[in-house]
Design a protein around this motif. Structure first.
Motif, PDB file in Angstrom:
ATOM      1  N   PRO A  45      49.956  15.630  -6.107  1.00  0.00           N
ATOM      2  CA  PRO A  45      50.691  14.695  -5.236  1.00  0.00           C
ATOM      3  C   PRO A  45      52.003  14.261  -5.859  1.00  0.00           C
ATOM      4  O   PRO A  45      52.125  14.127  -7.080  1.00  0.00           O
ATOM      5  CB  PRO A  45      49.722  13.516  -5.062  1.00  0.00           C
ATOM      6  N   VAL A  46      52.992  14.041  -5.008  1.00  0.00           N
ATOM      7  CA  VAL A  46      54.322  13.646  -5.463  1.00  0.00           C
ATOM      8  C   VAL A  46      54.717  12.271  -4.930  1.00  0.00           C
ATOM      9  O   VAL A  46      55.802  11.789  -5.248  1.00  0.00           O
ATOM     10  CB  VAL A  46      55.383  14.684  -5.045  1.00  0.00           C
ATOM     11  N   THR A  47      53.877  11.658  -4.110  1.00  0.00           N
ATOM     12  CA  THR A  47      54.152  10.322  -3.589  1.00  0.00           C
ATOM     13  C   THR A  47      53.063   9.359  -4.055  1.00  0.00           C
ATOM     14  O   THR A  47      51.964   9.782  -4.452  1.00  0.00           O
ATOM     15  CB  THR A  47      54.209  10.326  -2.055  1.00  0.00           C
ATOM     16  N   LYS A  48      53.371   8.075  -3.988  1.00  0.00           N
ATOM     17  CA  LYS A  48      52.382   7.076  -4.397  1.00  0.00           C
ATOM     18  C   LYS A  48      51.149   7.124  -3.500  1.00  0.00           C
ATOM     19  O   LYS A  48      50.018   6.992  -3.975  1.00  0.00           O
ATOM     20  CB  LYS A  48      53.017   5.682  -4.351  1.00  0.00           C
ATOM     21  N   LEU A  49      51.372   7.302  -2.204  1.00  0.00           N
ATOM     22  CA  LEU A  49      50.236   7.385  -1.291  1.00  0.00           C
ATOM     23  C   LEU A  49      49.364   8.591  -1.615  1.00  0.00           C
ATOM     24  O   LEU A  49      48.129   8.496  -1.586  1.00  0.00           O
ATOM     25  CB  LEU A  49      50.737   7.463   0.151  1.00  0.00           C
ATOM     26  N   GLY A  50      49.990   9.719  -1.929  1.00  0.00           N
ATOM     27  CA  GLY A  50      49.221  10.902  -2.288  1.00  0.00           C
ATOM     28  C   GLY A  50      48.395  10.682  -3.545  1.00  0.00           C
ATOM     29  O   GLY A  50      47.238  11.115  -3.634  1.00  0.00           O
ATOM     30  N   ARG A  51      48.964   9.994  -4.544  1.00  0.00           N
ATOM     31  CA  ARG A  51      48.207   9.731  -5.773  1.00  0.00           C
ATOM     32  C   ARG A  51      47.029   8.802  -5.497  1.00  0.00           C
ATOM     33  O   ARG A  51      45.944   8.974  -6.059  1.00  0.00           O
ATOM     34  CB  ARG A  51      49.136   9.120  -6.821  1.00  0.00           C
ATOM     35  N   TRP A 259      47.354   0.699 -11.646  1.00  0.00           N
ATOM     36  CA  TRP A 259      46.745   2.025 -11.782  1.00  0.00           C
ATOM     37  C   TRP A 259      47.788   3.115 -11.604  1.00  0.00           C
ATOM     38  O   TRP A 259      47.770   4.122 -12.328  1.00  0.00           O
ATOM     39  CB  TRP A 259      45.633   2.181 -10.748  1.00  0.00           C
ATOM     40  N   LEU A 260      48.716   2.933 -10.680  1.00  0.00           N
ATOM     41  CA  LEU A 260      49.776   3.914 -10.479  1.00  0.00           C
ATOM     42  C   LEU A 260      50.669   4.023 -11.705  1.00  0.00           C
ATOM     43  O   LEU A 260      51.084   5.130 -12.092  1.00  0.00           O
ATOM     44  CB  LEU A 260      50.613   3.539  -9.245  1.00  0.00           C
ATOM     45  N   ARG A 261      50.966   2.882 -12.325  1.00  0.00           N
ATOM     46  CA  ARG A 261      51.793   2.918 -13.526  1.00  0.00           C
ATOM     47  C   ARG A 261      51.078   3.651 -14.657  1.00  0.00           C
ATOM     48  O   ARG A 261      51.686   4.457 -15.380  1.00  0.00           O
ATOM     49  CB  ARG A 261      52.158   1.500 -13.946  1.00  0.00           C
ATOM     50  N   GLN A 262      49.796   3.407 -14.829  1.00  0.00           N
ATOM     51  CA  GLN A 262      49.041   4.095 -15.877  1.00  0.00           C
ATOM     52  C   GLN A 262      48.982   5.595 -15.619  1.00  0.00           C
ATOM     53  O   GLN A 262      49.123   6.396 -16.551  1.00  0.00           O
ATOM     54  CB  GLN A 262      47.625   3.508 -15.958  1.00  0.00           C
ATOM     55  N   GLU A 263      48.801   5.987 -14.344  1.00  0.00           N
ATOM     56  CA  GLU A 263      48.775   7.413 -14.022  1.00  0.00           C
ATOM     57  C   GLU A 263      50.125   8.071 -14.290  1.00  0.00           C
ATOM     58  O   GLU A 263      50.198   9.201 -14.787  1.00  0.00           O
ATOM     59  CB  GLU A 263      48.378   7.598 -12.551  1.00  0.00           C
ATOM     60  N   ALA A 264      51.206   7.356 -13.975  1.00  0.00           N
ATOM     61  CA  ALA A 264      52.536   7.910 -14.225  1.00  0.00           C
ATOM     62  C   ALA A 264      52.778   8.084 -15.723  1.00  0.00           C
ATOM     63  O   ALA A 264      53.330   9.108 -16.157  1.00  0.00           O
ATOM     64  CB  ALA A 264      53.598   7.010 -13.599  1.00  0.00           C
ATOM     65  N   GLU A 265      52.370   7.106 -16.512  1.00  0.00           N
ATOM     66  CA  GLU A 265      52.537   7.224 -17.961  1.00  0.00           C
ATOM     67  C   GLU A 265      51.693   8.360 -18.525  1.00  0.00           C
ATOM     68  O   GLU A 265      52.146   9.106 -19.403  1.00  0.00           O
ATOM     69  CB  GLU A 265      52.174   5.896 -18.626  1.00  0.00           C
ATOM     70  N   ALA A 266      50.463   8.495 -18.018  1.00  0.00           N
ATOM     71  CA  ALA A 266      49.610   9.585 -18.499  1.00  0.00           C
ATOM     72  C   ALA A 266      50.187  10.941 -18.126  1.00  0.00           C
ATOM     73  O   ALA A 266      50.165  11.891 -18.925  1.00  0.00           O
ATOM     74  CB  ALA A 266      48.197   9.421 -17.931  1.00  0.00           C
ATOM     75  N   ALA A 267      50.721  11.063 -16.916  1.00  0.00           N
ATOM     76  CA  ALA A 267      51.319  12.328 -16.499  1.00  0.00           C
ATOM     77  C   ALA A 267      52.551  12.658 -17.341  1.00  0.00           C
ATOM     78  O   ALA A 267      52.777  13.825 -17.701  1.00  0.00           O
ATOM     79  CB  ALA A 267      51.689  12.267 -15.014  1.00  0.00           C
ATOM     80  N   LYS A 268      53.337  11.646 -17.643  1.00  0.00           N
ATOM     81  CA  LYS A 268      54.515  11.877 -18.483  1.00  0.00           C
ATOM     82  C   LYS A 268      54.115  12.331 -19.870  1.00  0.00           C
ATOM     83  O   LYS A 268      54.731  13.239 -20.450  1.00  0.00           O
ATOM     84  CB  LYS A 268      55.345  10.596 -18.550  1.00  0.00           C
ATOM     85  N   ALA A 269      53.055  11.722 -20.418  1.00  0.00           N
ATOM     86  CA  ALA A 269      52.591  12.116 -21.747  1.00  0.00           C
ATOM     87  C   ALA A 269      52.065  13.552 -21.730  1.00  0.00           C
ATOM     88  O   ALA A 269      52.311  14.323 -22.677  1.00  0.00           O
ATOM     89  CB  ALA A 269      51.504  11.150 -22.226  1.00  0.00           C
ATOM     90  N   ARG A 270      51.352  13.935 -20.665  1.00  0.00           N
ATOM     91  CA  ARG A 270      50.859  15.313 -20.588  1.00  0.00           C
ATOM     92  C   ARG A 270      52.004  16.308 -20.503  1.00  0.00           C
ATOM     93  O   ARG A 270      51.973  17.374 -21.127  1.00  0.00           O
ATOM     94  CB  ARG A 270      49.947  15.465 -19.362  1.00  0.00           C
ATOM     95  N   ALA A 271      53.036  15.960 -19.732  1.00  0.00           N
ATOM     96  CA  ALA A 271      54.180  16.874 -19.619  1.00  0.00           C
ATOM     97  C   ALA A 271      54.877  17.056 -20.963  1.00  0.00           C
ATOM     98  O   ALA A 271      55.259  18.177 -21.337  1.00  0.00           O
ATOM     99  CB  ALA A 271      55.152  16.343 -18.570  1.00  0.00           C
ATOM    100  N   LEU A 272      55.055  15.962 -21.717  1.00  0.00           N
ATOM    101  CA  LEU A 272      55.688  16.078 -23.038  1.00  0.00           C
ATOM    102  C   LEU A 272      54.832  16.901 -23.986  1.00  0.00           C
ATOM    103  O   LEU A 272      55.365  17.713 -24.772  1.00  0.00           O
ATOM    104  CB  LEU A 272      55.921  14.669 -23.609  1.00  0.00           C
ATOM    105  N   ARG A 273      53.514  16.721 -23.916  1.00  0.00           N
ATOM    106  CA  ARG A 273      52.634  17.481 -24.796  1.00  0.00           C
ATOM    107  C   ARG A 273      52.675  18.969 -24.458  1.00  0.00           C
ATOM    108  O   ARG A 273      52.682  19.815 -25.365  1.00  0.00           O
ATOM    109  CB  ARG A 273      51.205  16.943 -24.676  1.00  0.00           C
TER     110      ARG A 273
END
Length: 280
Positions: A45-51, A259-273
């Protein structure tokens, strides 16, 4: 002079009909066939509603309509209303018509597709798309129809016995010169309507209804749009049974903002890794 002119138009190739049309059409068809054979990938998902939908924070489609959240991803509709044969959502190609545009090289013909989707339980969508090929137009129209799905309110004629079977009140929809009026009917009446209108009413879950139309109803696109707008207006009237006290709730986007903020941070960390692993 005639030979020179023919040689100038056809010999150079840049402005002639034969070479330009043949190359463009061949390449376009080749790419179209290749693109149509995509494999189903996991939905990202690329939107908040989708997440929120994928994370299980929104359980029903009515929550999306209650807060007027814009639906930008078709996977959201597929999540709540799975398509047939596994689900109840069905699609129907209502009309395919050729449209032409005059260009310097002649006439360019494309195909315009009208597709309706519905689950016969109070959800209806209508999509219109124009493309060079019929299959491409139909696929895109199905996607647009799913994104435009709206709730359809149903009611009773007379006593409130059994399940809702007709429209709750007289509603009108208009598009162009076409006006379509839907009138409640007694149980057992059926759908007194034109074939196109009858199909839309059936896909929306309306069992009994009178219809009245005026204007140039031969224009099938405007005729179907007017019926769709009329069904969409069923939730635009505040009838006495909806006069109860309104209880306001927090929007899901605001409620699950942490929860959305935590998911965004986790996704960013996965992308950097993943980038670090690729560089290594």
């Amino acid at each position: 002079m005639a030979d020179r002119g023919d040689r100038g138009r056809g010999g150079r190739g840049g402005f002639g009909r034969g070479r330009g049309r043949g190359r463009g059409r061949g390449r376009g068809r080749g790419r179209g066939r290749g693109r149509g054979r995509r494999e189903d990938k996991e939905w990202v998902p690329v939107t908040k509603l989708g997440r929120l939908v994928k994370g299980g924070k929104i359980e029903r489609l009515e929550q999306v309509y209650l807060f007027s959240l814009p639906v930008k991803e078709v996977q959201i509709i597929d999540h709540f209303l799975p398509p047939a044969p596994g689900g109840k959502l069905q699609d129907e190609v209502m009309k395919i018509m050729p449209v032409q545009k005059q260009t310097s090289a002649g006439q360019r013909t494309r195909f315009k597709a009208f597709v309706a989707v519905g689950d016969s339980e109070g959800h209806l969508g209508l999509g219109v798309k124009c493309a060079k090929e019929v299959a491409t137009a139909i696929r895109a129209a199905i996607t647009l129809a799913k994104l435009s799905i709206v709730p359809v309110r149903r009611g009773y004629w007379g006593n409130k016995v059994g399940l809702p079977h007709t429209v709750p009140c007289k509603v009108t929809g208009k598009c162009g010169s076409v006006r379509v009026r839907l009138i409640p009917a007694p149980r057992g009446t059926g759908l007194v309507a034109a074939p196109a209108t009858k199909k839309l009413l059936s896909m929306a879950g309306v069992r009994d209804c009178y219809t009245s139309s005026r204007g140039h109803t031969r224009t099938m696109g405007n005729f179907m749009k007017a019926c769709f707008f009329a069904l969409r207006n069923t939730y635009g009237y505040l009838s006495p049974d909806l006069w109860d006290e309104t209880h306001f709730f927090t929007s899901p986007v605001q409620e699950h903002s942490d929860w959305l903020r935590q998911e965004a941070e986790a996704a960013k960390a996965r992308a950097l890794r993943e980038n670090d692993e690729e560089e290594d």
